[in-house]
Design a protein around this motif. Structure first.
Motif, PDB file in Angstrom:
ATOM      1  N   GLY A   1       0.805  -1.213   0.000  1.00  0.00           N
ATOM      2  CA  GLY A   1       0.000   0.000   0.000  1.00  0.00           C
ATOM      3  C   GLY A   1       0.842   1.268   0.000  1.00  0.00           C
ATOM      4  O   GLY A   1       1.938   1.296   0.548  1.00  0.00           O
ATOM      5  N   VAL A   2       0.324   2.306  -0.639  1.00  0.00           N
ATOM      6  CA  VAL A   2       0.958   3.631  -0.649  1.00  0.00           C
ATOM      7  C   VAL A   2      -0.164   4.672  -0.622  1.00  0.00           C
ATOM      8  O   VAL A   2      -1.142   4.561  -1.374  1.00  0.00           O
ATOM      9  CB  VAL A   2       1.825   3.869  -1.901  1.00  0.00           C
ATOM     10  CG1 VAL A   2       2.516   5.235  -1.811  1.00  0.00           C
ATOM     11  CG2 VAL A   2       2.862   2.777  -2.086  1.00  0.00           C
ATOM     12  N   ILE A   3      -0.043   5.672   0.241  1.00  0.00           N
ATOM     13  CA  ILE A   3      -1.028   6.753   0.313  1.00  0.00           C
ATOM     14  C   ILE A   3      -0.566   7.895  -0.593  1.00  0.00           C
ATOM     15  O   ILE A   3       0.521   8.447  -0.390  1.00  0.00           O
ATOM     16  CB  ILE A   3      -1.198   7.258   1.758  1.00  0.00           C
ATOM     17  CG1 ILE A   3      -1.533   6.097   2.702  1.00  0.00           C
ATOM     18  CG2 ILE A   3      -2.277   8.327   1.822  1.00  0.00           C
ATOM     19  CD1 ILE A   3      -2.784   5.356   2.358  1.00  0.00           C
ATOM     20  N   PRO A   4      -1.353   8.272  -1.584  1.00  0.00           N
ATOM     21  CA  PRO A   4      -0.912   9.294  -2.543  1.00  0.00           C
ATOM     22  C   PRO A   4      -1.032  10.710  -1.996  1.00  0.00           C
ATOM     23  O   PRO A   4      -1.793  10.976  -1.062  1.00  0.00           O
ATOM     24  CB  PRO A   4      -1.862   9.092  -3.713  1.00  0.00           C
ATOM     25  CG  PRO A   4      -3.132   8.630  -3.057  1.00  0.00           C
ATOM     26  CD  PRO A   4      -2.685   7.737  -1.925  1.00  0.00           C
ATOM     27  N   SER A   5      -0.302  11.602  -2.624  1.00  0.00           N
ATOM     28  CA  SER A   5      -0.415  13.036  -2.343  1.00  0.00           C
ATOM     29  C   SER A   5      -1.116  13.715  -3.519  1.00  0.00           C
ATOM     30  O   SER A   5      -1.215  13.152  -4.619  1.00  0.00           O
ATOM     31  CB  SER A   5       0.969  13.662  -2.146  1.00  0.00           C
ATOM     32  OG  SER A   5       1.699  13.640  -3.362  1.00  0.00           O
ATOM     33  N   ILE A   6      -1.558  14.933  -3.295  1.00  0.00           N
ATOM     34  CA  ILE A   6      -2.165  15.723  -4.371  1.00  0.00           C
ATOM     35  C   ILE A   6      -1.171  15.909  -5.519  1.00  0.00           C
ATOM     36  O   ILE A   6      -1.530  15.839  -6.698  1.00  0.00           O
ATOM     37  CB  ILE A   6      -2.622  17.099  -3.836  1.00  0.00           C
ATOM     38  CG1 ILE A   6      -3.881  16.943  -2.956  1.00  0.00           C
ATOM     39  CG2 ILE A   6      -2.896  18.065  -4.973  1.00  0.00           C
ATOM     40  CD1 ILE A   6      -5.167  16.718  -3.711  1.00  0.00           C
ATOM     41  N   ALA A   7       0.092  16.126  -5.173  1.00  0.00           N
ATOM     42  CA  ALA A   7       1.118  16.329  -6.204  1.00  0.00           C
ATOM     43  C   ALA A   7       1.245  15.097  -7.093  1.00  0.00           C
ATOM     44  O   ALA A   7       1.349  15.208  -8.326  1.00  0.00           O
ATOM     45  CB  ALA A   7       2.454  16.652  -5.550  1.00  0.00           C
ATOM     46  N   GLN A   8       1.239  13.916  -6.488  1.00  0.00           N
ATOM     47  CA  GLN A   8       1.374  12.690  -7.277  1.00  0.00           C
ATOM     48  C   GLN A   8       0.156  12.475  -8.180  1.00  0.00           C
ATOM     49  O   GLN A   8       0.300  12.076  -9.344  1.00  0.00           O
ATOM     50  CB  GLN A   8       1.555  11.497  -6.338  1.00  0.00           C
ATOM     51  CG  GLN A   8       2.913  11.469  -5.648  1.00  0.00           C
ATOM     52  CD  GLN A   8       2.987  10.405  -4.565  1.00  0.00           C
ATOM     53  OE1 GLN A   8       2.074  10.285  -3.747  1.00  0.00           O
ATOM     54  NE2 GLN A   8       4.061   9.641  -4.562  1.00  0.00           N
ATOM     55  N   ILE A   9      -1.021  12.744  -7.653  1.00  0.00           N
ATOM     56  CA  ILE A   9      -2.231  12.591  -8.467  1.00  0.00           C
ATOM     57  C   ILE A   9      -2.231  13.588  -9.613  1.00  0.00           C
ATOM     58  O   ILE A   9      -2.548  13.252 -10.761  1.00  0.00           O
ATOM     59  CB  ILE A   9      -3.488  12.755  -7.593  1.00  0.00           C
ATOM     60  CG1 ILE A   9      -3.577  11.607  -6.577  1.00  0.00           C
ATOM     61  CG2 ILE A   9      -4.752  12.802  -8.455  1.00  0.00           C
ATOM     62  CD1 ILE A   9      -4.662  11.779  -5.536  1.00  0.00           C
ATOM     63  N   GLY A  10      -1.847  14.838  -9.317  1.00  0.00           N
ATOM     64  CA  GLY A  10      -1.809  15.861 -10.355  1.00  0.00           C
ATOM     65  C   GLY A  10      -0.883  15.503 -11.493  1.00  0.00           C
ATOM     66  O   GLY A  10      -1.209  15.672 -12.675  1.00  0.00           O
ATOM     67  N   THR A  11       0.302  14.978 -11.162  1.00  0.00           N
ATOM     68  CA  THR A  11       1.254  14.562 -12.192  1.00  0.00           C
ATOM     69  C   THR A  11       0.692  13.405 -13.007  1.00  0.00           C
ATOM     70  O   THR A  11       0.837  13.354 -14.235  1.00  0.00           O
ATOM     71  CB  THR A  11       2.583  14.143 -11.544  1.00  0.00           C
ATOM     72  OG1 THR A  11       3.142  15.272 -10.859  1.00  0.00           O
ATOM     73  CG2 THR A  11       3.572  13.645 -12.574  1.00  0.00           C
ATOM     74  N   ALA A  12       0.026  12.470 -12.333  1.00  0.00           N
ATOM     75  CA  ALA A  12      -0.460  11.272 -13.005  1.00  0.00           C
ATOM     76  C   ALA A  12      -1.611  11.554 -13.974  1.00  0.00           C
ATOM     77  O   ALA A  12      -1.771  10.846 -14.971  1.00  0.00           O
ATOM     78  CB  ALA A  12      -0.901  10.240 -11.974  1.00  0.00           C
ATOM     79  N   ILE A  13      -2.422  12.586 -13.710  1.00  0.00           N
ATOM     80  CA  ILE A  13      -3.558  12.875 -14.597  1.00  0.00           C
ATOM     81  C   ILE A  13      -3.215  13.914 -15.653  1.00  0.00           C
ATOM     82  O   ILE A  13      -4.032  14.194 -16.535  1.00  0.00           O
ATOM     83  CB  ILE A  13      -4.802  13.348 -13.812  1.00  0.00           C
ATOM     84  CG1 ILE A  13      -4.551  14.701 -13.143  1.00  0.00           C
ATOM     85  CG2 ILE A  13      -5.234  12.306 -12.792  1.00  0.00           C
ATOM     86  CD1 ILE A  13      -5.793  15.297 -12.494  1.00  0.00           C
ATOM     87  N   ASP A  14      -2.006  14.458 -15.615  1.00  0.00           N
ATOM     88  CA  ASP A  14      -1.604  15.529 -16.540  1.00  0.00           C
ATOM     89  C   ASP A  14      -1.818  15.102 -17.995  1.00  0.00           C
ATOM     90  O   ASP A  14      -1.271  14.111 -18.458  1.00  0.00           O
ATOM     91  CB  ASP A  14      -0.136  15.875 -16.309  1.00  0.00           C
ATOM     92  CG  ASP A  14       0.307  17.087 -17.107  1.00  0.00           C
ATOM     93  OD1 ASP A  14      -0.533  17.960 -17.401  1.00  0.00           O
ATOM     94  OD2 ASP A  14       1.506  17.160 -17.458  1.00  0.00           O
ATOM     95  N   GLY A  15      -2.653  15.866 -18.705  1.00  0.00           N
ATOM     96  CA  GLY A  15      -2.916  15.587 -20.110  1.00  0.00           C
ATOM     97  C   GLY A  15      -3.960  14.525 -20.350  1.00  0.00           C
ATOM     98  O   GLY A  15      -4.330  14.282 -21.509  1.00  0.00           O
ATOM     99  N   LEU A  16      -4.454  13.874 -19.288  1.00  0.00           N
ATOM    100  CA  LEU A  16      -5.454  12.823 -19.438  1.00  0.00           C
ATOM    101  C   LEU A  16      -6.843  13.286 -19.010  1.00  0.00           C
ATOM    102  O   LEU A  16      -7.834  12.952 -19.655  1.00  0.00           O
ATOM    103  CB  LEU A  16      -5.062  11.592 -18.611  1.00  0.00           C
ATOM    104  CG  LEU A  16      -3.794  10.851 -19.005  1.00  0.00           C
ATOM    105  CD1 LEU A  16      -3.499   9.738 -18.002  1.00  0.00           C
ATOM    106  CD2 LEU A  16      -3.936  10.269 -20.412  1.00  0.00           C
ATOM    107  N   PHE A  17      -6.910  14.015 -17.898  1.00  0.00           N
ATOM    108  CA  PHE A  17      -8.195  14.426 -17.339  1.00  0.00           C
ATOM    109  C   PHE A  17      -8.129  15.864 -16.846  1.00  0.00           C
ATOM    110  O   PHE A  17      -7.081  16.338 -16.403  1.00  0.00           O
ATOM    111  CB  PHE A  17      -8.588  13.537 -16.148  1.00  0.00           C
ATOM    112  CG  PHE A  17      -8.976  12.132 -16.499  1.00  0.00           C
ATOM    113  CD1 PHE A  17     -10.248  11.848 -16.970  1.00  0.00           C
ATOM    114  CD2 PHE A  17      -8.069  11.088 -16.361  1.00  0.00           C
ATOM    115  CE1 PHE A  17     -10.615  10.550 -17.283  1.00  0.00           C
ATOM    116  CE2 PHE A  17      -8.422   9.789 -16.672  1.00  0.00           C
ATOM    117  CZ  PHE A  17      -9.702   9.517 -17.141  1.00  0.00           C
ATOM    118  N   ALA A  18      -9.298  16.523 -16.907  1.00  0.00           N
ATOM    119  CA  ALA A  18      -9.493  17.803 -16.228  1.00  0.00           C
ATOM    120  C   ALA A  18     -10.175  17.521 -14.901  1.00  0.00           C
ATOM    121  O   ALA A  18     -11.105  16.710 -14.828  1.00  0.00           O
ATOM    122  CB  ALA A  18     -10.350  18.729 -17.068  1.00  0.00           C
TER     123      ALA A  18
END
Length: 370
Positions: free
Chosen positions: A276-293
């Motif tokens: 398990g890993v608890i994500p941060s806002i920064a990690q989520i933001g990077t992961a959705i870049d260019g895929l979702f608004a």
């Protein structure tokens, strides 16, 4: 100062008195606790609780106070935590093969989940608006809110990533007429869901989310992203983007942290959430870049404290009272998991975020649902 006196002083600063009179005070039954804690950190502390070396009438409040005062920051990282961090950096700890092994461990305690969860077997944070007084109502309120957040209509197809025992799919199919497909890496969960929802438009696929090939109107995912691992965040959102229609919505519900990390507490990693890993806002933001608004973010973190306390009460009431030594150790392990996590959310060190994501944005504007 001795090892014991150092820890006692730090606990006192957090308002916890060793062998004190308040319900959140630690009651020590074995003096070996102090060396074990200093040598093994939080892993040793949790295992010592399982072994009956210490007790606390209100474990959740104990952890709320200790976490709020960041008592753990005063100690060197344990060998266990260092090794976890090294592994997480060098290897992908959440590959498809590993995810199946993790499921076999994480969901092999079906009886404990049955005893703890609501009637629908919903394994994520409930929602407790005014007037909601029990866990069944809280989970139905959450499931209904999720349906409204994606705007699901009768006949639309919804993919549930990490569908668990099918609580969301069953609710969405029954109440909103949705056609649902879910993926889980647990054959036991799928078997349970197929039997329970055999009369509804609900399909269970036993596979990793990276293996899904369908096309859907909307996507939901609750309590799954914490198991994805930071090296796979992008792949997770790419899978959702491949599946969802351009005008669909993706509601992603996850526990979150204010800090970017690559692993979790060693005790939780060993006994409850391997990999398990608890994500941060920064990690989520990077992961959705260019895929979702991002069209909406809703923090319901305080609701997980209430949810976990309700699960703890359920478990205490329903779990067999005639336990042998091994059964008692498991009981203490499960309660420790529920209550230490409740303390984490009560302290606000942990959050719960519900993101509503759109592939291309919502032209007419998104209407927030609460």
């Amino acid at each position: 100062m001795t090892q014991k006196s150092t820890i006692v002083a730090l606990l006192a600063d957090a308002g916890v008195v060793v062998n004190g009179p308040d319900p959140w005070d630690m009651q020590v039954h074995d003096e070996r606790l102090w060396n074990r804690f200093l040598a093994e950190g939080t892993l040793g502390m949790g295992e010592a609780y399982m072994d009956g070396w210490w007790d606390c009438a209100d474990v959740a409040e104990f952890f709320n106070r200790v976490i709020t005062k960041t008592v753990d920051k005063n100690f060197r990282p344990s060998v266990n935590l260092i090794w976890q961090t090294v592994q997480a950096r060098l290897f992908n700890m959440q590959t498809i093969t590993r995810s199946r092994r993790v499921a076999a461990m994480h969901y092999n305690e079906t009886d404990a989940y049955r005893a703890s969860l609501d009637d629908r077997m919903t394994g994520s944070c409930g929602y407790w608006p005014e007037g909601v007084v029990n866990i069944n109502q809280a989970q139905e309120a959450k499931l209904d809110m999720v349906c409204r957040k994606i705007g699901v209509k009768s006949g639309q197809k919804v993919w549930d990533i990490g569908c668990g025992w099918g609580a969301f799919m069953g609710f969405a199919a029954e109440k909103y007429g949705a056609d649902c497909v879910g993926v889980t890496v647990s054959p036991d969960q799928a078997a349970y869901g197929r039997e329970r929802y055999k009369d509804l438009k609900v399909e269970f696929q036993v596979k990793d989310y990276r293996e899904f090939t369908g096309k859907v109107d909307h996507v939901v995912s609750m309590g799954m992203f914490e198991h994805v691992g930071y090296k796979n965040y992008r792949a997770y959102f790419e899978a959702a983007r491949r599946a969802i229609s351009d005008d669909g919505l993706f509601m992603m519900h996850t526990v979150g942290s204010a800090h970017t990390t690559s692993t979790i507490d060693p005790w939780l990693e060993k006994y409850i959430f391997p990999g398990g890993v608890i994500p941060s806002i920064a990690q989520i933001g990077t992961a959705i870049d260019g895929l979702f608004a991002t069209v909406d973010v809703h923090n319901i973190g305080p609701h997980y404290d209430k949810t976990l306390m309700a699960w703890s009460e359920n478990f205490a009431a329903k779990w067999p009272k005639d336990r042998d030594a091994q059964g008692e150790r498991f009981y203490r392990m499960w309660q420790y998991y529920l209550l230490c996590c409740a303390g984490g959310f009560r302290s606000r060190a942990l959050q719960v975020w519900q993101f509503v994501l759109s592939p291309k944005g919502v032209p007419e504007g998104y209407v927030t649902q609460r």
